[in-house]
Design an enzyme around this catalytic site. Sequence first.
Site, PDB file in Angstrom:
ATOM      1  N   ASP A 173      34.601  38.048  38.247  1.00 37.14           N
ATOM      2  CA  ASP A 173      35.638  37.535  39.134  1.00 37.14           C
ATOM      3  C   ASP A 173      36.723  38.557  39.414  1.00 37.14           C
ATOM      4  OD1 ASP A 173      36.425  37.241  36.382  1.00 37.14           O
ATOM      5  OD2 ASP A 173      38.070  35.932  37.019  1.00 37.14           O
ATOM      6  N   GLU A 179      37.196  35.657  33.915  1.00 38.02           N
ATOM      7  CA  GLU A 179      38.052  36.397  32.992  1.00 38.02           C
ATOM      8  C   GLU A 179      39.500  36.379  33.448  1.00 38.02           C
ATOM      9  OE1 GLU A 179      40.217  39.933  31.355  1.00 38.02           O
ATOM     10  OE2 GLU A 179      39.793  39.403  33.440  1.00 38.02           O
TER      11      GLU A 179
END
Length: 412
Positions: A81, A176
């Site tokens: 991400d 994350e």
Amino acid sequence: METTVLTRFLKYIAVDTMSQPEKDTVPSTEKQKDLARILEQELKDMGASDVSMDSHGYVYGTVPATTDKKVPVLGLIAHLDTSPAYSGENVKPQIVKNYDGGRIVMNQETGLSMGPKEYPDLLNYVGQDVITTDGSTLLGADDKAGIAEIMALAEYLLKHPQIPHGTIKVAFTPDEEVGAGPDMFDVKGFGADVAYTVDGGAVGELEYENFNAASCKVIVHGLSIHPGSSKGKMKNAILMAMELQNMLPVFENPMYTEEYEGFFHLDTISGSVETVVMNYIIRDHDMDKFQEKKAYIQRVADYMNQKYGEGTIELIVKDTYYNMKEKLKDHMYLIDIAKDAMADLDIQPIIVPIRGGTDGASLSYMGLPCPNLCTGGHNAHGKFEYITIQSLEKTTELLFTIVKKFEERSPQ
């Protein structure tokens, strides 16, 4: 023919994988799976073993050992991400060849530019090829550079089985950036003895300390009434929120702190006279100071409730991760190997405490010792993010050298 790390990087940043905070699902955005599926297929195509993508978007794979030595199983991990702080949709990269040390015009139409006056680190890359965006998005080097570097390494090792090395496990994780990366990570199934996250900054960064971290939501319950008849009745949640903030230590604030100094950070605030919601993050490297910070804001909330009535301040504090240093004390050889690899490549180690956290912090507490390595990127989470082609290549070379060091240090 092997795919270059640059080609991989440019391919991966073209996929929008922005995560979203305060979601109850993993991944927080389904579009992260778009990149996960690409990586799953690429690992299969290059000949990796045990390749899988689970229902949460975690991708796992194995580069089998090519030696009979008893080498620790090494994991390499990066996240899919990009930060919700700035758009990652429709990234338009540009490469400034042979950077001359001056200003980089990112967007001719708007005149947006950056240079060493604001970002002195740019001067370290004179003569190199700098990758930026047009300023409408972040670049995504955090952490698609890490993904590209791991994938380039995996392909190289699989195509050159004559190179002796132990088993290498790779994993790519969602979410994350919103603190949920390790939530569904299958540590046991991953099968690594130790690992590195590849999620740092400039080439040479090596990190094994990070903040202890907590999220803190403050809900201020007021009472709205017409201001013309409000005397003795109105409770203005906005003013009470301002009062609470002003009771926190002025200089324990990110804008005044560095290195090991912790802080209270008011990240978002919204609301009206009736209700205000404030979202804080609380950080400190020292566990005792971390606990005291949480106790401090609790005392402030208790005081406000005593002053304005019970239930005025609702406080929700949740620990998110802890300092990985506590779990790496018995695994400092991971740091030594990385430093030795850097020395072989004439890379100056930059060992600094992380003023944040990585998946590795939580994974270390889940039984997988996991310090953090550089990717080469700078200015993450914003439009001035950049990386050089040479940094991508150098970090890939560093990963390869670390893998060799593990094999060389292992007994027959």
